[in-house]
Write a protein that holds these residues in place. Structure first.
Motif, mmCIF file in Angstrom:
data_model
loop_
_atom_site.group_PDB
_atom_site.id
_atom_site.type_symbol
_atom_site.label_atom_id
_atom_site.label_comp_id
_atom_site.label_asym_id
_atom_site.label_seq_id
_atom_site.Cartn_x
_atom_site.Cartn_y
_atom_site.Cartn_z
ATOM 1 N N THR A 99 38.145 34.259 28.442
ATOM 2 C CA THR A 99 37.320 35.382 28.887
ATOM 3 C C THR A 99 38.075 36.383 29.741
ATOM 4 O OG1 THR A 99 36.562 34.095 30.815
ATOM 5 C CG2 THR A 99 35.209 33.992 28.811
ATOM 6 N N ARG A 100 39.095 35.915 30.490
ATOM 7 C CA ARG A 100 39.869 36.826 31.344
ATOM 8 C C ARG A 100 41.365 36.591 31.169
ATOM 9 N NH1 ARG A 100 37.755 39.414 35.685
ATOM 10 N NH2 ARG A 100 39.758 40.521 35.501
ATOM 11 N N PRO A 101 41.890 36.868 29.981
ATOM 12 C CA PRO A 101 43.336 36.672 29.772
ATOM 13 C C PRO A 101 44.177 37.633 30.604
ATOM 14 C CG PRO A 101 42.356 37.817 27.902
ATOM 15 C CD PRO A 101 41.220 37.371 28.778
ATOM 16 N N ASP A 102 43.530 38.704 31.123
ATOM 17 C CA ASP A 102 44.246 39.720 31.881
ATOM 18 C C ASP A 102 44.492 39.343 33.333
ATOM 19 O OD1 ASP A 102 41.316 39.911 31.953
ATOM 20 O OD2 ASP A 102 41.658 41.564 33.374
ATOM 21 N N LEU A 103 43.837 38.305 33.818
ATOM 22 C CA LEU A 103 43.963 37.947 35.233
ATOM 23 C C LEU A 103 45.403 37.566 35.576
ATOM 24 C CD1 LEU A 103 40.814 35.750 36.006
ATOM 25 C CD2 LEU A 103 41.369 37.972 37.009
ATOM 26 N N PRO A 104 45.899 38.004 36.743
ATOM 27 C CA PRO A 104 47.236 37.564 37.171
ATOM 28 C C PRO A 104 47.201 36.079 37.535
ATOM 29 C CG PRO A 104 46.172 38.876 38.895
ATOM 30 C CD PRO A 104 45.291 38.971 37.693
ATOM 31 N N ARG A 105 48.072 35.308 36.935
ATOM 32 C CA ARG A 105 48.132 33.866 37.181
ATOM 33 C C ARG A 105 49.507 33.514 37.721
ATOM 34 N NH1 ARG A 105 44.601 34.651 32.956
ATOM 35 N NH2 ARG A 105 42.816 33.222 32.824
ATOM 36 N N ASP B 144 36.857 38.809 40.423
ATOM 37 C CA ASP B 144 37.240 39.841 41.392
ATOM 38 C C ASP B 144 36.344 39.813 42.616
ATOM 39 O OD1 ASP B 144 39.131 40.657 39.526
ATOM 40 O OD2 ASP B 144 37.754 42.086 38.588
ATOM 41 N N ALA B 145 35.045 39.572 42.407
ATOM 42 C CA ALA B 145 34.099 39.511 43.525
ATOM 43 C C ALA B 145 34.359 38.276 44.377
ATOM 44 C CB ALA B 145 32.667 39.502 42.999
ATOM 45 N N ILE B 146 34.649 37.149 43.729
ATOM 46 C CA ILE B 146 34.922 35.913 44.466
ATOM 47 C C ILE B 146 36.138 36.091 45.367
ATOM 48 C CG2 ILE B 146 35.622 33.504 44.244
ATOM 49 C CD1 ILE B 146 34.012 33.362 41.670
ATOM 50 N N VAL B 147 37.208 36.658 44.802
ATOM 51 C CA VAL B 147 38.444 36.845 45.572
ATOM 52 C C VAL B 147 38.248 37.887 46.665
ATOM 53 C CG1 VAL B 147 40.863 37.555 45.439
ATOM 54 C CG2 VAL B 147 39.874 36.142 43.620
ATOM 55 N N ARG B 148 37.495 38.970 46.354
ATOM 56 C CA ARG B 148 37.273 40.033 47.338
ATOM 57 C C ARG B 148 36.520 39.519 48.561
ATOM 58 N NH1 ARG B 148 35.233 43.242 44.030
ATOM 59 N NH2 ARG B 148 33.023 42.852 44.425
ATOM 60 N N GLU B 149 35.583 38.603 48.362
ATOM 61 C CA GLU B 149 34.779 38.074 49.467
ATOM 62 C C GLU B 149 35.495 36.983 50.248
ATOM 63 O OE1 GLU B 149 31.194 36.695 47.762
ATOM 64 O OE2 GLU B 149 30.481 38.675 47.146
ATOM 65 N N SER B 150 36.632 36.493 49.743
ATOM 66 C CA SER B 150 37.297 35.345 50.369
ATOM 67 C C SER B 150 37.658 35.645 51.824
ATOM 68 C CB SER B 150 38.559 34.971 49.592
ATOM 69 O OG SER B 150 39.523 35.993 49.669
#
Length: 478
Positions: free
Chosen positions: A408-414, A16-22
């Motif tokens: 670790t993050r099965p909930d992430l939207p893919r 989430d932090a990586i995407v937020r800073e993009s």
């Protein structure tokens, strides 16, 4: 204290932090301006260089007419990694490519090593490609106008040159294009890629008119082992399909377009490679395809048409092919450095964005100067082999990252999921390690020294300046 140091090496950065800073850097953000066609052509541009000329001459003696199967075998090998890249590019659409993916899954130290390998892959490979530009330019000038640039200014030092000014010229020109912004870079690259695709299709159309089925018999003169050996040789002509993933922060619709661009680019390149290989061995006995494959391909065109101009077109295509690779690989290098700088692992100058064109201008200039000096003065024959092992190592990490992130993050939207999971990424890791195993001992030595140098830089600078580490120290202090 020791446990804290050790734990810090493996700290991961939340997705989430990586995407937020993009998109954000000092001075502004990157501009989302690339659609599916531009992204696909970026990957095709980085992959489809002179490899089809060089690799054909090296692989055909190993497999005979079955070199066609070698290209298909390598495509399947590359496909496993491409599917993993597609999943992660759609899940973590940022500029850092495999560096950012490993930061989210394996921790800072592994991410740094991956980024360090990418510096080897991109920086040295583009220098090596630029070195060869003078040779192909001279070939075109000789056929078109009857003169050539003196070897002292158009060849590498280990081939009789003094200062390879032609390499400096092509790198400087493409650096200026990049400074005009991602939109302008994509437009120039799309034109060049379209030109070389049309040219290779033209070659196939002409060569197939001289096709003789007898040239394909026996189809497997050196057996299955020959196809396997040729496949390992051919695999390196597929490196570059991941280039679109470095444009994650400049794509208009990254979650949809990045996975599609990666898979489409591999499909386009594979189709072209197989067609060119089949047309070549069908029109000329495979024993006559020597190391100078461009000369062999030119001979095919001349024999079939009885004219000299098709050979001139092929030489022009080689010049354009290299130019496109220089542009796209330089672009990828600057965006990976941008992401690493934003994380504090390299100096902040690499993330400063020029507001007028929304590009990391200082970063682009530094990379352009560095690559120019390397290409102009340094013999690169040993380092180019090391780029292959660095690339394969990064591919293996990406495949492993898919497995880790699924757990670790099965909930992430893919937006894209690698099919047949976990078979696909596991095979991706296996094939990368298998191809690495076949590389020369000197390549492993250079790679080991490069990794040791990277670890020294990390411990001396990057670890202390890491934004993730400083942020957690502040959080602990509170």
């Amino acid at each position: 204290m020791a446990s804290g140091f050790w734990h810090g090496l493996w700290r991961t950065k939340p997705v989430d932090a990586i995407v937020r800073e993009s998109g954000h850097g000092e001075g502004g953000g990157l501009r989302r301006s690339m659609g599916l066609i531009q992204l696909t052509f970026f990957s095709v541009g980085a992959t489809l260089g002179t490899g089809i000329f060089v690799v054909m001459g090296e692989a055909t003696p190993l497999a005979g007419p079955a070199v066609v199967l070698a290209f298909l075998l390598s495509a399947v090998t590359a496909l496993f990694s491409a599917l993993s890249y597609a999943e992660l590019a759609g899940t973590i659409p940022v500029s850092g490519s495999s560096y950012s993916y490993t930061y989210a899954t394996m921790g800072e130290l592994v991410a740094w090593v991956c980024g360090w390998c990418l510096l080897l892959e991109y920086g040295v490979s583009v220098s090596a490609v630029a070195v060869g530009w003078g040779q192909y330019l001279n070939d075109f000038l000789d056929k078109a106008f009857g003169f050539t640039i003196p070897e002292a200014w158009s060849q590498a030092p280990d081939k009789g040159g003094v200062l390879n000014l032609t390499a400096v010229l092509v790198v400087a020109a493409m650096t200026l294009v990049l400074l005009r912004g991602a939109t302008e870079s994509a437009r120039v690259n799309t034109f060049m890629v379209f030109f070389k695709i049309v040219l290779l299709l033209f070659f196939c159309a002409v060569a197939f008119t001289g096709f003789q089925s007898g040239n394909l018999e026996p189809f497997l003169p050196l057996g299955v082992a020959g196809v396997s050996a040729a496949g390992a040789q051919v695999f390196f002509s597929y490196i570059g399909f991941d280039a679109a993933s470095t444009a994650g922060e400049e794509a208009k619709n990254p979650r949809r377009d990045l996975p599609l661009a990666i898979v489409l680019s591999l499909a386009v390149v594979t189709a072209l490679y197989v067609l060119v290989a089949l047309a070549s061995v069908g029109a000329m006995p495979w024993q006559d395809l020597d190391d100078d494959t461009e000369a062999s391909l030119s001979a095919i065109l001349s024999d079939v048409t009885g004219e000299a101009w098709p050979s001139l077109l092929l030489s022009a295509g080689a010049v354009v092919a290299i130019t496109s690779v220089v542009l796209t690989v330089l672009y990828g290098q600057t965006r990976i450095l941008f992401a690493m700088s934003r994380d504090g692992l390299i100096p902040s100058i690499f993330q400063r964005v020029a507001p007028k064109y929304s590009v990391p201008a200082a970063n682009t200039i530094i990379v352009g100067v560095f690559v120019s000096v390397l290409a102009a003065l340094v013999p690169l024959n040993h380092l180019t082999d090391a780029t292959s092992i660095g690339t394969l190592f990064a591919f293996a990490l990406v495949n492993a990252s898919v497995i880790i992130l699924r757990r670790t993050r099965p909930d992430l939207p893919r937006s894209f999921r690698a099919p047949l999971y976990p078979v696909t990424p596991v095979l991706g890791v296996f094939f990368c390690l298998y191809v690495m195993r076949g590389l020369r001992p000197v390549t492993w030595l250079v790679f080991g020294l490069w990794i040791l140098g990277g670890l020294a830089v990390y411990l001396a600078y990057s670890r202390r300046h890491s934004r993730l580490r400083r942020g957690r120290e502040l959080s602990d202090a509170r």
